[in-house]
Scaffold this motif. Structure first.
Motif, PDB file in Angstrom:
ATOM      1  N   ARG A 195       0.849  -1.187   0.000  1.00 30.83           N
ATOM      2  CA  ARG A 195       0.000   0.000   0.000  1.00 30.83           C
ATOM      3  C   ARG A 195       0.889   1.243   0.000  1.00 30.83           C
ATOM      4  O   ARG A 195       2.083   1.152   0.312  1.00 30.83           O
ATOM      5  CB  ARG A 195      -0.904  -0.011   1.233  1.00 30.83           C
ATOM      6  CG  ARG A 195      -0.132   0.202   2.534  1.00 30.83           C
ATOM      7  CD  ARG A 195      -0.983   0.044   3.772  1.00 30.83           C
ATOM      8  NE  ARG A 195      -1.944   1.113   3.901  1.00 30.83           N
ATOM      9  CZ  ARG A 195      -1.682   2.297   4.458  1.00 30.83           C
ATOM     10  NH1 ARG A 195      -0.463   2.576   4.903  1.00 30.83           N
ATOM     11  NH2 ARG A 195      -2.623   3.197   4.561  1.00 30.83           N
ATOM     12  N   PRO A 196       0.352   2.432  -0.301  1.00 31.75           N
ATOM     13  CA  PRO A 196       1.133   3.658  -0.162  1.00 31.75           C
ATOM     14  C   PRO A 196       1.702   3.780   1.254  1.00 31.75           C
ATOM     15  O   PRO A 196       1.009   3.522   2.245  1.00 31.75           O
ATOM     16  CB  PRO A 196       0.110   4.763  -0.445  1.00 31.75           C
ATOM     17  CG  PRO A 196      -0.856   4.114  -1.386  1.00 31.75           C
ATOM     18  CD  PRO A 196      -0.980   2.692  -0.900  1.00 31.75           C
ATOM     19  N   GLY A 197       2.993   4.114   1.335  1.00 34.51           N
ATOM     20  CA  GLY A 197       3.658   4.209   2.628  1.00 34.51           C
ATOM     21  C   GLY A 197       4.121   2.880   3.178  1.00 34.51           C
ATOM     22  O   GLY A 197       4.667   2.823   4.282  1.00 34.51           O
ATOM     23  N   GLY A 198       3.936   1.781   2.418  1.00 30.15           N
ATOM     24  CA  GLY A 198       4.330   0.461   2.885  1.00 30.15           C
ATOM     25  C   GLY A 198       5.836   0.243   2.840  1.00 30.15           C
ATOM     26  O   GLY A 198       6.577   0.991   2.208  1.00 30.15           O
ATOM     27  N   THR A 199       6.296  -0.826   3.524  1.00 28.92           N
ATOM     28  CA  THR A 199       7.723  -1.121   3.638  1.00 28.92           C
ATOM     29  C   THR A 199       7.997  -2.576   3.284  1.00 28.92           C
ATOM     30  O   THR A 199       7.272  -3.475   3.718  1.00 28.92           O
ATOM     31  CB  THR A 199       8.222  -0.849   5.071  1.00 28.92           C
ATOM     32  OG1 THR A 199       8.040   0.525   5.386  1.00 28.92           O
ATOM     33  CG2 THR A 199       9.702  -1.189   5.206  1.00 28.92           C
ATOM     34  N   LEU A 200       9.048  -2.795   2.512  1.00 32.77           N
ATOM     35  CA  LEU A 200       9.527  -4.142   2.183  1.00 32.77           C
ATOM     36  C   LEU A 200      10.918  -4.312   2.767  1.00 32.77           C
ATOM     37  O   LEU A 200      11.814  -3.501   2.523  1.00 32.77           O
ATOM     38  CB  LEU A 200       9.585  -4.336   0.665  1.00 32.77           C
ATOM     39  CG  LEU A 200      10.228  -5.639   0.177  1.00 32.77           C
ATOM     40  CD1 LEU A 200       9.414  -6.849   0.620  1.00 32.77           C
ATOM     41  CD2 LEU A 200      10.393  -5.630  -1.345  1.00 32.77           C
ATOM     42  N   ALA A 201      11.120  -5.368   3.567  1.00 30.34           N
ATOM     43  CA  ALA A 201      12.429  -5.681   4.145  1.00 30.34           C
ATOM     44  C   ALA A 201      13.005  -6.906   3.454  1.00 30.34           C
ATOM     45  O   ALA A 201      12.317  -7.914   3.287  1.00 30.34           O
ATOM     46  CB  ALA A 201      12.300  -5.936   5.650  1.00 30.34           C
ATOM     47  N   LEU A 202      14.275  -6.817   3.049  1.00 31.23           N
ATOM     48  CA  LEU A 202      14.992  -7.931   2.421  1.00 31.23           C
ATOM     49  C   LEU A 202      15.895  -8.554   3.473  1.00 31.23           C
ATOM     50  O   LEU A 202      16.819  -7.907   3.978  1.00 31.23           O
ATOM     51  CB  LEU A 202      15.822  -7.439   1.225  1.00 31.23           C
ATOM     52  CG  LEU A 202      15.075  -6.590   0.190  1.00 31.23           C
ATOM     53  CD1 LEU A 202      16.022  -6.184  -0.936  1.00 31.23           C
ATOM     54  CD2 LEU A 202      13.878  -7.341  -0.354  1.00 31.23           C
TER      55      LEU A 202
END
Length: 281
Positions: A195-202
């Motif tokens: 979503r807008p403002g979302g975060t993905l961590a690798l």
């Protein structure tokens, strides 16, 4: 002591780990020695053995999810006693003096060293570590249940924190996501699902190339892409405390120490149910 040592990097299919007899390591100042009971295997071991990561030095005994019992103390030790059950994880040593260490970001220390990569790890009957980098193992876990938490658990915990997500079941589209697989090709899909403002961590220490990203589809609307590098000792302590409270009890598949090559071959083929574990008598 018996140990599985890597002298030259090669495909795991070539059985590059050699079973040898090595002198028992002697603990230095503020170091403890443990009699290893179990050591969980990890894809980082594969990356080290097969050359996906730059060499940390050879020969090397791999293994960084180690559980055992303290059997010797070096000078100046006051944190553990002989007979205590402890774990050794990936982060093995930091300088303690750089800007990152002083800011509680020791996982970014440029002088950091890692278990089974820079110094011998847990594919052996004994291992040493600075007592300040060892973890007391909560009574809630058996040796076999604790070992997988010392890498997969700790990194998963740090990645969760880095994802800035809620612990509630995420809605669609996602507020946050974590990628554990070393597969760069899925990064665009995961970003698109946010979503807008979302975060993905690798969460991986190694990842295949990430494809070209389309700014509007993948990054616009203030989406955040975070990487995760190793862990801090605080991550490890907090993870073990929370996992013991739940409790989180990993499923394992057992192998003998001399079966390390075969265990890693099965890991590379995704043939292991749960976490592969080397069990030492």
């Amino acid at each position: 002591m018996r140990a599985m040592i890597l002298r030259a990097r090669a495909s795991i299919e070539e059985h590059p780990l050699e079973e040898v007899e090595l002198p028992d390591p002697e603990p230095g100042r503020r170091e403890i020695r443990i009699q290893v009971r179990v050591c969980a295997i990890c894809r980082t071991d594969l990356h080290t053995i097969e050359g996906d990561l730059p060499s940390g030095g050879l020969p090397i005994v791999p293994g960084h999810q180690v559980v055992g019992v303290v059997d010797a103390l070096g000078p100046g030790c006051d944190r553990f006693r002989v007979g205590d059950r402890v774990g050794i994880a990936w982060l093995r040593r930091t300088c303690g003096e750089c800007e990152f260490c002083l800011a509680r970001q020791e996982n970014l220390c440029p002088g950091s060293l890692y278990t089974g990569y820079h110094e011998h790890g847990g594919y052996a009957e004994r291992a040493v570590v600075r007592e300040s980098f060892a973890y007391p193992i909560p009574a809630a876990f058996t040796d076999e249940q604790a070992a997988p938490l010392l890498c997969a658990g700790i990194i998963g915990y740090r990645a969760l924190n880095r994802s800035q997500g809620s612990r509630d079941e995420p809605p669609e589209p996602l507020h946050s996501a974590i990628i554990f697989a070393p597969a760069g090709e899925i990064v665009p899909d995961a970003l698109r699902a946010l979503r807008p403002g979302g975060t993905l961590a690798l969460a991986g220490i190694h990842m295949s190339p990430v494809p070209e990203l389309d700014y509007e589809k993948h990054l616009f609307h203030e989406k955040t892409l975070q990487s995760v590098e190793a862990n801090t000792r605080r991550d490890g302590r907090e993870l073990l405390k929370e996992a013991a409270a739940v409790p989180i009890l990993p499923k394992v598949t057992r192998f003998g120490l001399s079966e390390a090559n075969q265990a890693l071959i099965q890991l590379s083929r995704d043939e292991i149910d749960g976490t592969g574990l080397l069990v030492l008598d």
